[in-house]
Motif scaffolding. Structure first.
Motif, PDB file in Angstrom:
ATOM      1  N   GLY A 110       0.819  -1.216   0.000  1.00 26.97           N
ATOM      2  CA  GLY A 110       0.000   0.000   0.000  1.00 26.97           C
ATOM      3  C   GLY A 110       0.848   1.258   0.000  1.00 26.97           C
ATOM      4  N   ASP A 111       1.930   1.248   0.787  1.00 25.26           N
ATOM      5  CA  ASP A 111       2.831   2.407   0.815  1.00 25.26           C
ATOM      6  C   ASP A 111       3.541   2.589  -0.519  1.00 25.26           C
ATOM      7  OD1 ASP A 111       2.176   2.929   3.457  1.00 25.26           O
ATOM      8  OD2 ASP A 111       3.880   1.808   4.259  1.00 25.26           O
ATOM      9  N   LEU A 112       3.957   1.482  -1.139  1.00 19.73           N
ATOM     10  CA  LEU A 112       4.646   1.571  -2.427  1.00 19.73           C
ATOM     11  C   LEU A 112       3.705   2.091  -3.516  1.00 19.73           C
ATOM     12  CD1 LEU A 112       6.634  -1.800  -2.360  1.00 19.73           C
ATOM     13  CD2 LEU A 112       7.571   0.493  -2.045  1.00 19.73           C
ATOM     14  N   LEU A 113       2.494   1.549  -3.558  1.00 24.71           N
ATOM     15  CA  LEU A 113       1.535   1.968  -4.585  1.00 24.71           C
ATOM     16  C   LEU A 113       1.011   3.378  -4.343  1.00 24.71           C
ATOM     17  CD1 LEU A 113      -0.537  -1.319  -4.959  1.00 24.71           C
ATOM     18  CD2 LEU A 113       1.072  -0.366  -6.618  1.00 24.71           C
ATOM     19  N   VAL A 166       5.754   1.560  -9.690  1.00 22.44           N
ATOM     20  CA  VAL A 166       5.416   0.383  -8.873  1.00 22.44           C
ATOM     21  C   VAL A 166       4.202  -0.322  -9.482  1.00 22.44           C
ATOM     22  CG1 VAL A 166       4.650  -0.438  -6.608  1.00 22.44           C
ATOM     23  CG2 VAL A 166       6.409   1.352  -6.765  1.00 22.44           C
ATOM     24  N   TRP A 167       3.183   0.452  -9.865  1.00 21.80           N
ATOM     25  CA  TRP A 167       2.007  -0.140 -10.507  1.00 21.80           C
ATOM     26  C   TRP A 167       2.409  -0.926 -11.756  1.00 21.80           C
ATOM     27  CZ3 TRP A 167      -2.852  -1.087  -9.241  1.00 21.80           C
ATOM     28  CH2 TRP A 167      -3.431  -0.370  -8.181  1.00 21.80           C
ATOM     29  N   GLN A 168       3.220  -0.307 -12.590  1.00 19.05           N
ATOM     30  CA  GLN A 168       3.638  -0.963 -13.833  1.00 19.05           C
ATOM     31  C   GLN A 168       4.389  -2.257 -13.548  1.00 19.05           C
ATOM     32  OE1 GLN A 168       5.782   1.973 -16.121  1.00 19.05           O
ATOM     33  NE2 GLN A 168       3.922   3.106 -16.615  1.00 19.05           N
ATOM     34  N   ALA A 169       5.265  -2.230 -12.552  1.00 17.67           N
ATOM     35  CA  ALA A 169       6.013  -3.447 -12.195  1.00 17.67           C
ATOM     36  C   ALA A 169       5.061  -4.530 -11.682  1.00 17.67           C
ATOM     37  CB  ALA A 169       7.079  -3.123 -11.153  1.00 17.67           C
ATOM     38  N   MET A 170       4.153  -4.147 -10.777  1.00 22.49           N
ATOM     39  CA  MET A 170       3.245  -5.121 -10.180  1.00 22.49           C
ATOM     40  C   MET A 170       2.344  -5.772 -11.229  1.00 22.49           C
ATOM     41  SD  MET A 170       0.286  -4.705  -7.285  1.00 22.49           S
ATOM     42  CE  MET A 170      -0.849  -3.927  -8.428  1.00 22.49           C
ATOM     43  N   LEU A 171       1.890  -4.995 -12.183  1.00 24.28           N
ATOM     44  CA  LEU A 171       0.978  -5.527 -13.199  1.00 24.28           C
ATOM     45  C   LEU A 171       1.629  -6.567 -14.101  1.00 24.28           C
ATOM     46  CD1 LEU A 171      -0.937  -2.249 -14.071  1.00 24.28           C
ATOM     47  CD2 LEU A 171      -1.825  -4.240 -12.828  1.00 24.28           C
ATOM     48  N   GLN A 172       2.954  -6.659 -14.066  1.00 23.19           N
ATOM     49  CA  GLN A 172       3.669  -7.664 -14.852  1.00 23.19           C
ATOM     50  C   GLN A 172       3.916  -8.950 -14.063  1.00 23.19           C
ATOM     51  OE1 GLN A 172       4.152  -6.988 -18.107  1.00 23.19           O
ATOM     52  NE2 GLN A 172       3.069  -5.120 -17.546  1.00 23.19           N
ATOM     53  N   MET A 173       3.598  -8.932 -12.766  1.00 22.92           N
ATOM     54  CA  MET A 173       3.954 -10.050 -11.886  1.00 22.92           C
ATOM     55  C   MET A 173       2.789 -10.996 -11.652  1.00 22.92           C
ATOM     56  SD  MET A 173       6.010  -8.023  -8.901  1.00 22.92           S
ATOM     57  CE  MET A 173       7.375  -6.947  -9.289  1.00 22.92           C
ATOM     58  N   GLY A 174       3.124 -12.268 -11.391  1.00 23.03           N
ATOM     59  CA  GLY A 174       2.188 -13.220 -10.822  1.00 23.03           C
ATOM     60  C   GLY A 174       2.382 -13.110  -9.323  1.00 23.03           C
ATOM     61  N   LYS A 175       3.358 -13.869  -8.804  1.00 18.43           N
ATOM     62  CA  LYS A 175       3.753 -13.740  -7.399  1.00 18.43           C
ATOM     63  C   LYS A 175       4.476 -12.406  -7.257  1.00 18.43           C
ATOM     64  CE  LYS A 175       7.395 -15.925  -6.082  1.00 18.43           C
ATOM     65  NZ  LYS A 175       8.344 -16.979  -5.728  1.00 18.43           N
ATOM     66  N   LEU A 176       4.158 -11.662  -6.217  1.00 15.98           N
ATOM     67  CA  LEU A 176       4.785 -10.359  -6.028  1.00 15.98           C
ATOM     68  C   LEU A 176       6.217 -10.513  -5.520  1.00 15.98           C
ATOM     69  CD1 LEU A 176       1.802  -8.265  -4.622  1.00 15.98           C
ATOM     70  CD2 LEU A 176       2.558  -8.586  -6.982  1.00 15.98           C
ATOM     71  N   ASP A 177       7.083  -9.673  -6.059  1.00 10.60           N
ATOM     72  CA  ASP A 177       8.513  -9.686  -5.752  1.00 10.60           C
ATOM     73  C   ASP A 177       8.854  -8.365  -5.064  1.00 10.60           C
ATOM     74  OD1 ASP A 177      11.321  -9.250  -5.942  1.00 10.60           O
ATOM     75  OD2 ASP A 177      11.446 -10.558  -7.690  1.00 10.60           O
ATOM     76  N   ILE A 178       9.092  -8.426  -3.755  1.00 10.71           N
ATOM     77  CA  ILE A 178       9.338  -7.228  -2.957  1.00 10.71           C
ATOM     78  C   ILE A 178      10.516  -6.426  -3.499  1.00 10.71           C
ATOM     79  CG2 ILE A 178      10.008  -6.368  -0.674  1.00 10.71           C
ATOM     80  CD1 ILE A 178       8.439  -8.766   0.525  1.00 10.71           C
ATOM     81  N   ALA A 179      11.629  -7.085  -3.780  1.00 13.08           N
ATOM     82  CA  ALA A 179      12.823  -6.372  -4.265  1.00 13.08           C
ATOM     83  C   ALA A 179      12.529  -5.662  -5.583  1.00 13.08           C
ATOM     84  CB  ALA A 179      13.996  -7.339  -4.419  1.00 13.08           C
ATOM     85  N   ALA A 180      11.821  -6.315  -6.480  1.00 10.09           N
ATOM     86  CA  ALA A 180      11.508  -5.705  -7.775  1.00 10.09           C
ATOM     87  C   ALA A 180      10.557  -4.521  -7.615  1.00 10.09           C
ATOM     88  CB  ALA A 180      10.913  -6.745  -8.722  1.00 10.09           C
ATOM     89  N   LEU A 181       9.619  -4.606  -6.686  1.00 13.05           N
ATOM     90  CA  LEU A 181       8.703  -3.494  -6.442  1.00 13.05           C
ATOM     91  C   LEU A 181       9.451  -2.298  -5.853  1.00 13.05           C
ATOM     92  CD1 LEU A 181       5.699  -5.531  -4.996  1.00 13.05           C
ATOM     93  CD2 LEU A 181       5.761  -4.340  -7.204  1.00 13.05           C
TER      94      LEU A 181
END
Length: 181
Positions: A129-132, A143-158
Motif C-alpha cells: 500500500g505504501d509503495l503503490l 510500482v504499478w507498472q512493475a506489479m501488473l507484470q507479476m504473478g507472485k509479487l517480488d518485494i525487491a523488484a517493487l
C-alpha cells in the motif's frame, strides 16, 4: 478480563470439503487450529443430502481469526469477488504462502491465486500500500507498472521500481530538408 468475541466471522460454503479445507489452511498458517466441528445427524443429513456423521461445520482459527467452513452441497461456488489478503513481511513469507496455497489451485496476476478449493487469496507484501500510494506519482506509477507484470509479487523488484528513475528520452536529431533555391 474476558476475551473479546470476534463479531464478524467469514463463513465458507463448501460442497463436501469443509473438514479437508480447514485442515489444509490450519497446516499452512502459524498460530492456527481446529476449534470444533459439528456433524450431521439424521435430520440434517436428510435435508442436506450429506451422509449422517459427516461434518456440517468446522470452526477453525487462522492467525487468531475465526472462520467457519460448511459442507452445504454444490449449490454455491467461490468467486474472486471475495478474497483473503495475506500480508507478508518478507519475500520468504510471500514465497511460502504463494506456493502452499496455490498447490493444486491456480496462480494468477498481481499476487492473486485460487487454492485447490476455489477460494481466492491475495499474497501481498505488507508495504504494498505504501509503495503503490507513494506521494510521488511517478514512483507510484512505476510500482504499478512493475506489479501488473507479476504473478507472485517480488518485494525487491517493487522497491527497485519505486527507486529507479527512467532513462531520459534520447533526443532525436532533427534533420531539415535542404532549402530550395
Amino acid at each position: 478480563m474476558k476475551p473479546t468475541m470476534q463479531t464478524i466471522t467469514p463463513f465458507l460454503w463448501f460442497n463436501d470439503q469443509a473438514e479437508e479445507a480447514a485442515n489444509f489452511y490450519v497446516s499452512i498458517f502459524e498460530n492456527s487450529k481446529i476449534i470444533t466441528d459439528v456433524r450431521y445427524g439424521e435430520s440434517g443429513a436428510e435435508i442436506s443430502g450429506q451422509p449422517k456423521g459427516t461434518v456440517t461445520t468446522v470452526k477453525f482459527e487462522l492467525r487468531g481469526k475465526e472462520f467457519i467452513a460448511l459442507n452445504g452441497g454444490p449449490h454455491f461456488k467461490f468467486t474472486e469477488a471475495i478474497s483473503f489478503v495475506v500480508n507478508c513481511e518478507t519475500q520468504m513469507e510471500v514465497d511460502n504462502f504463494w506456493e502452499k496455497l496455490s498447490a493444486g489451485g491456480e496462480k494468477s496476476r498481481c499476487g492473486w491465486l485460487k487454492d485447490k478449493y476455489g477460494v481466492s487469496w491475495q499474497i501481498v507484501p505488507s508495504m504494498l500500500g505504501d509503495l503503490l500510494g507513494d506521494p510521488d506519482p511517478a514512483k507510484s506509477e512505476r510500482v504499478w507498472q512493475a506489479m501488473l507484470q507479476m504473478g507472485k509479487l517480488d518485494i525487491a523488484a517493487l522497491k527497485k521500481a519505486r527507486r529507479e528513475t527512467p532513462a531520459p528520452a534520447k533526443k532525436s536529431k532533427v534533420t531539415r530538408a535542404p532549402k530550395r533555391k
